[in-house]
Motif scaffolding. Sequence first.
Motif, PDB file in Angstrom:
ATOM      1  N   ALA A   1     -16.984  97.908 -26.960  1.00 24.71           N
ATOM      2  CA  ALA A   1     -15.705  97.691 -26.268  1.00 24.71           C
ATOM      3  C   ALA A   1     -14.554  98.431 -26.940  1.00 24.71           C
ATOM      4  O   ALA A   1     -13.471  98.550 -26.369  1.00 24.71           O
ATOM      5  CB  ALA A   1     -15.389  96.199 -26.206  1.00 24.71           C
ATOM      6  N   GLY A   2     -14.765  98.914 -28.168  1.00 22.30           N
ATOM      7  CA  GLY A   2     -13.704  99.609 -28.888  1.00 22.30           C
ATOM      8  C   GLY A   2     -12.592  98.682 -29.337  1.00 22.30           C
ATOM      9  O   GLY A   2     -11.420  99.055 -29.313  1.00 22.30           O
ATOM     10  N   THR A   3     -12.966  97.468 -29.796  1.00 22.41           N
ATOM     11  CA  THR A   3     -11.962  96.505 -30.232  1.00 22.41           C
ATOM     12  C   THR A   3     -12.218  96.043 -31.654  1.00 22.41           C
ATOM     13  O   THR A   3     -13.354  95.979 -32.124  1.00 22.41           O
ATOM     14  CB  THR A   3     -11.916  95.267 -29.319  1.00 22.41           C
ATOM     15  OG1 THR A   3     -13.175  94.598 -29.354  1.00 22.41           O
ATOM     16  CG2 THR A   3     -11.542  95.637 -27.896  1.00 22.41           C
ATOM     17  N   LEU A   4     -11.123  95.706 -32.311  1.00 23.64           N
ATOM     18  CA  LEU A   4     -11.126  95.129 -33.647  1.00 23.64           C
ATOM     19  C   LEU A   4     -10.287  93.869 -33.562  1.00 23.64           C
ATOM     20  O   LEU A   4      -9.110  93.926 -33.201  1.00 23.64           O
ATOM     21  CB  LEU A   4     -10.513  96.114 -34.646  1.00 23.64           C
ATOM     22  CG  LEU A   4     -10.284  95.622 -36.059  1.00 23.64           C
ATOM     23  CD1 LEU A   4     -11.612  95.366 -36.749  1.00 23.64           C
ATOM     24  CD2 LEU A   4      -9.477  96.646 -36.834  1.00 23.64           C
ATOM     25  N   THR A   5     -10.898  92.710 -33.838  1.00 20.72           N
ATOM     26  CA  THR A   5     -10.208  91.434 -33.671  1.00 20.72           C
ATOM     27  C   THR A   5     -10.100  90.710 -34.998  1.00 20.72           C
ATOM     28  O   THR A   5     -11.072  90.626 -35.758  1.00 20.72           O
ATOM     29  CB  THR A   5     -10.957  90.545 -32.659  1.00 20.72           C
ATOM     30  OG1 THR A   5     -11.017  91.237 -31.405  1.00 20.72           O
ATOM     31  CG2 THR A   5     -10.250  89.216 -32.462  1.00 20.72           C
ATOM     32  N   LEU A   6      -8.913  90.201 -35.242  1.00 24.40           N
ATOM     33  CA  LEU A   6      -8.633  89.347 -36.393  1.00 24.40           C
ATOM     34  C   LEU A   6      -8.436  87.939 -35.851  1.00 24.40           C
ATOM     35  O   LEU A   6      -7.580  87.724 -34.991  1.00 24.40           O
ATOM     36  CB  LEU A   6      -7.367  89.816 -37.097  1.00 24.40           C
ATOM     37  CG  LEU A   6      -6.699  88.820 -38.025  1.00 24.40           C
ATOM     38  CD1 LEU A   6      -7.531  88.606 -39.259  1.00 24.40           C
ATOM     39  CD2 LEU A   6      -5.308  89.289 -38.393  1.00 24.40           C
TER      40      LEU A   6
ATOM     41  N   THR B   1     -21.662  94.224 -31.734  1.00 22.27           N
ATOM     42  CA  THR B   1     -20.554  93.495 -32.341  1.00 22.27           C
ATOM     43  C   THR B   1     -20.936  93.084 -33.754  1.00 22.27           C
ATOM     44  O   THR B   1     -22.050  92.619 -33.991  1.00 22.27           O
ATOM     45  CB  THR B   1     -20.211  92.240 -31.519  1.00 22.27           C
ATOM     46  OG1 THR B   1     -19.852  92.655 -30.200  1.00 22.27           O
ATOM     47  CG2 THR B   1     -19.057  91.478 -32.137  1.00 22.27           C
ATOM     48  N   GLU B   2     -20.004  93.291 -34.683  1.00 21.72           N
ATOM     49  CA  GLU B   2     -20.221  92.912 -36.078  1.00 21.72           C
ATOM     50  C   GLU B   2     -19.106  91.985 -36.538  1.00 21.72           C
ATOM     51  O   GLU B   2     -17.941  92.224 -36.249  1.00 21.72           O
ATOM     52  CB  GLU B   2     -20.166  94.137 -36.997  1.00 21.72           C
ATOM     53  CG  GLU B   2     -21.242  95.149 -36.802  1.00 21.72           C
ATOM     54  CD  GLU B   2     -21.079  96.298 -37.776  1.00 21.72           C
ATOM     55  OE1 GLU B   2     -21.500  96.172 -38.935  1.00 21.72           O
ATOM     56  OE2 GLU B   2     -20.497  97.310 -37.361  1.00 21.72           O
ATOM     57  N   ARG B   3     -19.477  90.950 -37.275  1.00 20.45           N
ATOM     58  CA  ARG B   3     -18.512  90.118 -37.984  1.00 20.45           C
ATOM     59  C   ARG B   3     -18.592  90.542 -39.444  1.00 20.45           C
ATOM     60  O   ARG B   3     -19.680  90.497 -40.033  1.00 20.45           O
ATOM     61  CB  ARG B   3     -18.857  88.636 -37.872  1.00 20.45           C
ATOM     62  CG  ARG B   3     -18.623  88.067 -36.511  1.00 20.45           C
ATOM     63  CD  ARG B   3     -18.816  86.550 -36.541  1.00 20.45           C
ATOM     64  NE  ARG B   3     -18.258  85.947 -35.375  1.00 20.45           N
ATOM     65  CZ  ARG B   3     -16.976  85.680 -35.167  1.00 20.45           C
ATOM     66  NH1 ARG B   3     -16.097  85.964 -36.099  1.00 20.45           N
ATOM     67  NH2 ARG B   3     -16.553  85.132 -34.047  1.00 20.45           N
ATOM     68  N   VAL B   4     -17.462  90.953 -40.006  1.00 19.97           N
ATOM     69  CA  VAL B   4     -17.462  91.394 -41.394  1.00 19.97           C
ATOM     70  C   VAL B   4     -16.422  90.598 -42.173  1.00 19.97           C
ATOM     71  O   VAL B   4     -15.304  90.403 -41.721  1.00 19.97           O
ATOM     72  CB  VAL B   4     -17.212  92.913 -41.524  1.00 19.97           C
ATOM     73  CG1 VAL B   4     -18.386  93.693 -40.977  1.00 19.97           C
ATOM     74  CG2 VAL B   4     -15.943  93.350 -40.836  1.00 19.97           C
ATOM     75  N   ARG B   5     -16.836  90.135 -43.340  1.00 18.10           N
ATOM     76  CA  ARG B   5     -15.935  89.398 -44.223  1.00 18.10           C
ATOM     77  C   ARG B   5     -15.265  90.371 -45.174  1.00 18.10           C
ATOM     78  O   ARG B   5     -15.930  91.263 -45.708  1.00 18.10           O
ATOM     79  CB  ARG B   5     -16.716  88.337 -44.997  1.00 18.10           C
ATOM     80  CG  ARG B   5     -17.296  87.264 -44.059  1.00 18.10           C
ATOM     81  CD  ARG B   5     -17.700  86.022 -44.797  1.00 18.10           C
ATOM     82  NE  ARG B   5     -16.757  85.562 -45.785  1.00 18.10           N
ATOM     83  CZ  ARG B   5     -15.706  84.762 -45.534  1.00 18.10           C
ATOM     84  NH1 ARG B   5     -15.463  84.363 -44.313  1.00 18.10           N
ATOM     85  NH2 ARG B   5     -14.909  84.389 -46.511  1.00 18.10           N
ATOM     86  N   LEU B   6     -13.990  90.195 -45.391  1.00 20.24           N
ATOM     87  CA  LEU B   6     -13.262  91.113 -46.248  1.00 20.24           C
ATOM     88  C   LEU B   6     -13.678  91.015 -47.709  1.00 20.24           C
ATOM     89  O   LEU B   6     -13.396  91.930 -48.480  1.00 20.24           O
ATOM     90  CB  LEU B   6     -11.755  90.900 -46.091  1.00 20.24           C
ATOM     91  CG  LEU B   6     -11.242  91.489 -44.778  1.00 20.24           C
ATOM     92  CD1 LEU B   6      -9.861  90.987 -44.445  1.00 20.24           C
ATOM     93  CD2 LEU B   6     -11.245  92.988 -44.827  1.00 20.24           C
ATOM     94  N   ASP B   7     -14.368  89.961 -48.100  1.00 22.49           N
ATOM     95  CA  ASP B   7     -14.853  89.888 -49.480  1.00 22.49           C
ATOM     96  C   ASP B   7     -16.120  90.728 -49.682  1.00 22.49           C
ATOM     97  O   ASP B   7     -16.612  90.861 -50.797  1.00 22.49           O
ATOM     98  CB  ASP B   7     -15.054  88.448 -49.940  1.00 22.49           C
ATOM     99  CG  ASP B   7     -16.030  87.662 -49.077  1.00 22.49           C
ATOM    100  OD1 ASP B   7     -16.638  88.242 -48.149  1.00 22.49           O
ATOM    101  OD2 ASP B   7     -16.162  86.450 -49.325  1.00 22.49           O
ATOM    102  N   ASP B   8     -16.645  91.328 -48.606  1.00 17.54           N
ATOM    103  CA  ASP B   8     -17.746  92.293 -48.701  1.00 17.54           C
ATOM    104  C   ASP B   8     -17.186  93.661 -48.324  1.00 17.54           C
ATOM    105  O   ASP B   8     -17.379  94.148 -47.203  1.00 17.54           O
ATOM    106  CB  ASP B   8     -18.900  91.883 -47.784  1.00 17.54           C
ATOM    107  CG  ASP B   8     -20.129  92.760 -47.980  1.00 17.54           C
ATOM    108  OD1 ASP B   8     -20.024  93.833 -48.626  1.00 17.54           O
ATOM    109  OD2 ASP B   8     -21.190  92.380 -47.470  1.00 17.54           O
ATOM    110  N   TRP B   9     -16.463  94.271 -49.246  1.00 16.35           N
ATOM    111  CA  TRP B   9     -15.704  95.498 -48.974  1.00 16.35           C
ATOM    112  C   TRP B   9     -16.600  96.630 -48.494  1.00 16.35           C
ATOM    113  O   TRP B   9     -16.217  97.402 -47.619  1.00 16.35           O
ATOM    114  CB  TRP B   9     -14.894  95.901 -50.196  1.00 16.35           C
ATOM    115  CG  TRP B   9     -13.963  97.022 -49.940  1.00 16.35           C
ATOM    116  CD1 TRP B   9     -13.985  98.259 -50.516  1.00 16.35           C
ATOM    117  CD2 TRP B   9     -12.856  97.032 -49.020  1.00 16.35           C
ATOM    118  NE1 TRP B   9     -12.962  99.035 -50.013  1.00 16.35           N
ATOM    119  CE2 TRP B   9     -12.251  98.310 -49.100  1.00 16.35           C
ATOM    120  CE3 TRP B   9     -12.321  96.101 -48.130  1.00 16.35           C
ATOM    121  CZ2 TRP B   9     -11.154  98.672 -48.329  1.00 16.35           C
ATOM    122  CZ3 TRP B   9     -11.222  96.462 -47.364  1.00 16.35           C
ATOM    123  CH2 TRP B   9     -10.645  97.727 -47.475  1.00 16.35           C
ATOM    124  N   ASP B  10     -17.797  96.762 -49.037  1.00 21.17           N
ATOM    125  CA  ASP B  10     -18.697  97.834 -48.603  1.00 21.17           C
ATOM    126  C   ASP B  10     -19.057  97.674 -47.125  1.00 21.17           C
ATOM    127  O   ASP B  10     -19.071  98.648 -46.368  1.00 21.17           O
ATOM    128  CB  ASP B  10     -19.968  97.870 -49.450  1.00 21.17           C
ATOM    129  CG  ASP B  10     -19.713  98.327 -50.878  1.00 21.17           C
ATOM    130  OD1 ASP B  10     -18.706  99.040 -51.109  1.00 21.17           O
ATOM    131  OD2 ASP B  10     -20.505  97.977 -51.765  1.00 21.17           O
TER     132      ASP B  10
END
Length: 90
Positions: free
Chosen positions: A73-78, A2-11
């Motif tokens: 799990a194949g999920t993307l959560t906002l 599982t990864e948490r990614v911030r949209l201000d880190d576009w790469d």
Amino acid sequence: MTERVRLDDWDEVCDALRRFGEPGDVTVGDDRLRIEFGSARVEVSRDGRVKTGMALHDFEREGAAELVVDHDAGTLTLDADDVSYTFRRP
């Protein structure tokens, strides 16, 4: 994984979503990433817009700051202040 990614880190967003979209068709632009899984799709923009769609529903939200990508799990959560939405990879 599982990864948490911030949209201000576009790469980092692009790297995580490329891995998430491996079974699909991933298109990356300067400010937008789109993944197509046949009739389902996910689009994330650098400015925080998240759009998804599949046969029976669409979802769109502006102002997202962070995504949670669960590759196993194949999920993307906002998760936002007033909404939590999970896209399940078909």
